[in-house]
Design a protein around this motif. Structure first.
Motif, PDB file in Angstrom:
ATOM      1  N   CYS A   1       0.698  -1.359   0.045  1.00 35.31           N
ATOM      2  CA  CYS A   1       0.037  -0.196   0.027  1.00 35.31           C
ATOM      3  C   CYS A   1       0.669   1.149   0.112  1.00 35.31           C
ATOM      4  O   CYS A   1       2.103   1.237   0.806  1.00 35.31           O
ATOM      5  N   ASN A   2       0.325   2.364  -0.447  1.00 40.01           N
ATOM      6  CA  ASN A   2       0.870   3.774  -0.397  1.00 40.01           C
ATOM      7  C   ASN A   2       0.167   4.628   0.499  1.00 40.01           C
ATOM      8  O   ASN A   2      -0.987   4.908   0.050  1.00 40.01           O
ATOM      9  N   PRO A   3       0.463   4.536   1.689  1.00 40.53           N
ATOM     10  CA  PRO A   3      -0.239   5.496   2.707  1.00 40.53           C
ATOM     11  C   PRO A   3      -0.402   6.930   2.352  1.00 40.53           C
ATOM     12  O   PRO A   3      -1.325   7.706   2.812  1.00 40.53           O
ATOM     13  N   ALA A   4       0.337   7.437   1.350  1.00 39.80           N
ATOM     14  CA  ALA A   4       0.269   8.826   0.960  1.00 39.80           C
ATOM     15  C   ALA A   4      -0.962   9.102   0.045  1.00 39.80           C
ATOM     16  O   ALA A   4      -1.888   9.954   0.121  1.00 39.80           O
ATOM     17  N   THR A   5      -1.024   7.901  -0.967  1.00 35.86           N
ATOM     18  CA  THR A   5      -2.277   7.989  -1.932  1.00 35.86           C
ATOM     19  C   THR A   5      -3.424   7.215  -1.318  1.00 35.86           C
ATOM     20  O   THR A   5      -4.585   7.049  -2.014  1.00 35.86           O
ATOM     21  N   LYS A   6      -3.238   6.325  -0.300  1.00 34.83           N
ATOM     22  CA  LYS A   6      -4.359   5.592   0.165  1.00 34.83           C
ATOM     23  C   LYS A   6      -4.556   4.518  -1.003  1.00 34.83           C
ATOM     24  O   LYS A   6      -5.720   3.827  -0.904  1.00 34.83           O
ATOM     25  N   GLU A   7      -3.571   4.154  -1.731  1.00 33.45           N
ATOM     26  CA  GLU A   7      -3.927   2.991  -2.779  1.00 33.45           C
ATOM     27  C   GLU A   7      -3.434   1.569  -2.055  1.00 33.45           C
ATOM     28  O   GLU A   7      -2.439   1.752  -1.289  1.00 33.45           O
ATOM     29  N   TRP A   8      -4.172   0.694  -2.398  1.00 35.33           N
ATOM     30  CA  TRP A   8      -3.498  -0.670  -2.006  1.00 35.33           C
ATOM     31  C   TRP A   8      -3.813  -1.890  -2.674  1.00 35.33           C
ATOM     32  O   TRP A   8      -4.919  -1.643  -3.513  1.00 35.33           O
ATOM     33  N   VAL A   9      -3.100  -2.949  -2.727  1.00 37.04           N
ATOM     34  CA  VAL A   9      -3.257  -4.125  -3.565  1.00 37.04           C
ATOM     35  C   VAL A   9      -2.893  -5.277  -2.876  1.00 37.04           C
ATOM     36  O   VAL A   9      -1.975  -5.219  -2.203  1.00 37.04           O
ATOM     37  N   ALA A  10      -3.814  -6.164  -3.031  1.00 31.65           N
ATOM     38  CA  ALA A  10      -3.472  -7.630  -2.476  1.00 31.65           C
ATOM     39  C   ALA A  10      -2.774  -8.509  -3.749  1.00 31.65           C
ATOM     40  O   ALA A  10      -3.048  -8.312  -4.647  1.00 31.65           O
ATOM     41  N   LEU A  11      -1.646  -9.140  -3.244  1.00 37.56           N
ATOM     42  CA  LEU A  11      -0.928  -9.844  -4.181  1.00 37.56           C
ATOM     43  C   LEU A  11      -1.654 -11.303  -4.161  1.00 37.56           C
ATOM     44  O   LEU A  11      -1.993 -11.765  -3.266  1.00 37.56           O
ATOM     45  N   PRO A  12      -1.484 -11.980  -5.418  1.00 44.09           N
ATOM     46  CA  PRO A  12      -1.539 -13.284  -5.447  1.00 44.09           C
ATOM     47  C   PRO A  12      -0.716 -14.025  -4.694  1.00 44.09           C
ATOM     48  O   PRO A  12       0.191 -13.472  -4.311  1.00 44.09           O
ATOM     49  N   GLN A  13      -1.103 -15.364  -4.592  1.00 36.22           N
ATOM     50  CA  GLN A  13      -0.336 -16.121  -3.430  1.00 36.22           C
ATOM     51  C   GLN A  13       0.982 -16.600  -3.973  1.00 36.22           C
ATOM     52  O   GLN A  13       0.860 -17.076  -5.272  1.00 36.22           O
ATOM     53  N   PRO A  14       2.091 -16.601  -3.272  1.00 37.89           N
ATOM     54  CA  PRO A  14       3.482 -17.307  -3.834  1.00 37.89           C
ATOM     55  C   PRO A  14       3.026 -18.872  -4.002  1.00 37.89           C
ATOM     56  O   PRO A  14       2.086 -19.353  -3.163  1.00 37.89           O
ATOM     57  N   SER A  15       4.044 -19.589  -4.093  1.00 34.63           N
ATOM     58  CA  SER A  15       3.877 -21.218  -4.195  1.00 34.63           C
ATOM     59  C   SER A  15       3.627 -21.558  -2.704  1.00 34.63           C
ATOM     60  O   SER A  15       3.338 -22.417  -2.388  1.00 34.63           O
ATOM     61  N   LEU A  16       4.700 -21.055  -1.646  1.00 38.71           N
ATOM     62  CA  LEU A  16       4.447 -21.278  -0.264  1.00 38.71           C
ATOM     63  C   LEU A  16       3.822 -20.139   0.342  1.00 38.71           C
ATOM     64  O   LEU A  16       4.054 -18.584  -0.087  1.00 38.71           O
ATOM     65  N   GLU A  17       2.917 -20.264   1.257  1.00 33.17           N
ATOM     66  CA  GLU A  17       2.179 -19.426   2.076  1.00 33.17           C
ATOM     67  C   GLU A  17       2.913 -18.337   2.962  1.00 33.17           C
ATOM     68  O   GLU A  17       3.828 -18.981   3.375  1.00 33.17           O
ATOM     69  N   PRO A  18       2.585 -17.082   2.689  1.00 32.80           N
ATOM     70  CA  PRO A  18       3.270 -15.919   3.338  1.00 32.80           C
ATOM     71  C   PRO A  18       3.216 -16.494   4.841  1.00 32.80           C
ATOM     72  O   PRO A  18       2.229 -16.828   5.475  1.00 32.80           O
ATOM     73  N   GLY A  19       4.431 -16.358   5.507  1.00 34.63           N
ATOM     74  CA  GLY A  19       4.322 -16.403   7.030  1.00 34.63           C
ATOM     75  C   GLY A  19       4.336 -18.263   7.319  1.00 34.63           C
ATOM     76  O   GLY A  19       4.180 -18.516   8.567  1.00 34.63           O
ATOM     77  N   PHE A  20       4.269 -18.944   6.379  1.00 37.19           N
ATOM     78  CA  PHE A  20       4.553 -20.470   6.736  1.00 37.19           C
ATOM     79  C   PHE A  20       5.704 -20.856   7.609  1.00 37.19           C
ATOM     80  O   PHE A  20       6.974 -20.445   7.155  1.00 37.19           O
ATOM     81  N   ASP A  21       5.369 -21.644   8.465  1.00 31.54           N
ATOM     82  CA  ASP A  21       6.511 -22.038   9.333  1.00 31.54           C
ATOM     83  C   ASP A  21       6.377 -23.245   9.965  1.00 31.54           C
ATOM     84  O   ASP A  21       5.371 -23.539  10.815  1.00 31.54           O
TER      85      ASP A  21
END
Lengths: 279, 186
Positions: free
Chosen positions: A128-148
């Motif tokens: 996200c860009n807090p100055a313009t208040k734009e944001w985008v959710a990314l597609p998933q990578p092959s391994l889940e973010p934060g996987f442990d």
């Protein structure tokens, strides 16, 4: 008439901070043109200080984000919503700030389970860009973010964005593998906002401190072996697009540290140290 | 006893009157006095708010040695106009709404207020607003100056700011080439 009379008698100089206030309100093209006005103005426009950075801190309950200034009064810059209230985060169970780069933030978010005791939802990245208040959710990578699961982790991710080169950004997700009860980087998965896709690269093993900085088109990682590991770009297009990120062929290279890095051993834009190392 | 009581009451009344005064008197560097709405001054200027709260306002005129009479007159004029104007929906709406930029465009009267100023007066007012910690006035005046700069050549900008060109011809040519994209169609 009045125009004629007043321009010649105009106040000769405003203090730097007021010139900066005025320049900060100009659109990009007028701002760049203003570099031609005088050496002092060029310095004001290109000087990175006072700089504001996002940082996270732990308040005893959860990680919060805030601004920190490298100098000046320490207050947050105006026109930026540091509470990120523009995000629909009320429906998200957890939002963590992982990295910031030239005005953009990389977040790892997680939705609440559909039912109270339902299975946990997979985490996902948001830029996200807090100055313009734009944001985008990314597609998933092959391994889940934060996987442990201890043997494999994807807890570390970094953001690469250089608006002077391209309006596109890159997100780097590091995969770490367990070896003898320690974790080493085994692969990097890179998202490009230009292609909208992730690309995965397997490579060598490094034990990271966790500090990562994107500078001059390189992702810099500090390691426990007192070396700076750098994702180096290579490729035929490099000459044509200086600074463009080329991730087609890449390699780690080890560079002994000749002098200490910036704050917390993390190379930063202002000390130029990392720039020295990759030149 | 009677006398003492009377005196006490008078003292009390004077104190109340002071606290109730709805204006404060400000003194410019050249000794001119200006009355300004206390409420607006405290709301619009962090410095004056601090002085009012801290009791360092002088009834005979609070010295503002850094501000000339013309700039102070404009500051006071702005505060008093602000005191009388009904804040529009744009000014009182919350800054956390989804689509509006945090910087609120100048109101019509604010635009007119800065449009009538000469360059000199405008520059002095920017400095006064900065000195007094008047965020909104600083926004409005800087916005006005940045609008004056749009589409102007470096030469014209130097003229507006009365700045001397300290580049050599070669340096300037180098920068212009580097920034060629910024010089297209204007």
């Amino acid at each position: 008439m009045e125009q004629q009379a007043t321009t010649t008698a105009a106040a000769p100089y405003l203090p730097d901070e007021l010139i900066a206030e005025i320049l900060s309100r100009l659109p990009a093209r007028s701002l760049c043109r203003s570099k031609c006005v005088s050496r002092r103005w060029r310095h004001l426009i290109t000087d990175p200080s006072p700089c504001f950075y996002f940082w996270t801190h732990y308040d005893g309950v959860q990680h919060r984000w805030d601004f920190v200034a490298t100098n000046g009064d320490g207050g947050p810059p105006r026109q930026v919503d540091s509470s990120l209230s523009f995000l629909p985060s009320s429906s998200w169970e957890k939002v963590e700030v992982l990295d910031s780069c030239n005005g953009l933030l990389l977040l790892r978010c997680c939705c609440s389970p559909a039912t109270g005791d339902g299975p946990p939802q997979p985490a996902f990245y948001v830029v996200c860009n807090p100055a313009t208040k734009e944001w985008v959710a990314l597609p998933q990578p092959s391994l889940e973010p934060g996987f442990d699961d201890f043997y494999t982790k994807t807890c570390r991710a970094a953001l690469g964005f250089d608006p002077s080169v391209s309006s596109h950004f890159h997100v780097f997700q590091l995969e770490e593998e367990e070896r003898c009860y320690d974790h080493y980087v085994s692969a990097v998965e890179i998202y490009s906002s230009e292609t909208g896709a992730w690309v995965r690269k397997e490579k060598r093993w490094y034990r990271l401190t966790g500090h990562m900085t994107f500078l001059n088109g390189f992702l810099h990682l500090t390691t426990w072996e007192n070396v700076l590991a750098t994702r180096r770009r290579q490729g035929p297009d490099m000459e044509d697009h200086p600074g463009a990120v080329q991730w087609g062929v890449w390699e780690w290279f080890r560079q002994p540290l000749s002098r200490p890095l910036g704050v917390h051993g993390c190379p930063n834009q202002t000390d130029g140290c990392a720039g020295d190392l990759c030149s | 006893m009677e006398v003492d009581k009377g005196k006490g009451e008078a003292e009390e009344t004077r104190k109340v009157a002071e606290a109730d005064r709805d204006t404060v008197t400000l003194k410019s560097s050249d000794g001119k006095l200006f009355e300004v709405s206390k409420e607006a001054a405290a709301r619009l200027s962090t410095v004056l708010a601090g002085m009012i709260a801290g009791g360092s306002i002088d009834d005979n005129g609070t010295d503002l040695k850094q501000i000339g009479s013309e700039a102070l007159e404009n500051v006071v004029d702005y505060c008093n106009k602000h005191a009388n104007s009904i804040p529009s929906a744009a000014l009182i709406s919350s800054s956390i709404s989804f689509n509006t930029a945090p910087f609120k465009e100048p109101e019509e009267w604010e635009r007119k207020f800065v449009d009538r100023l000469s360059h000199d007066a405008l520059f002095d007012l920017v400095e006064a607003a900065n000195f007094l910690g008047m965020e909104r006035l600083l926004d409005v005046t800087c916005h006005k100056i940045s609008e004056m700069m749009k589409g102007k050549s470096p030469d014209q900008i130097r003229e507006v700011f009365n700045i001397k060109n300290d580049y050599t011809k070669e340096e300037l040519e180098e920068i212009r080439q580097e920034l060629a994209w910024a010089f297209y169609d204007d």
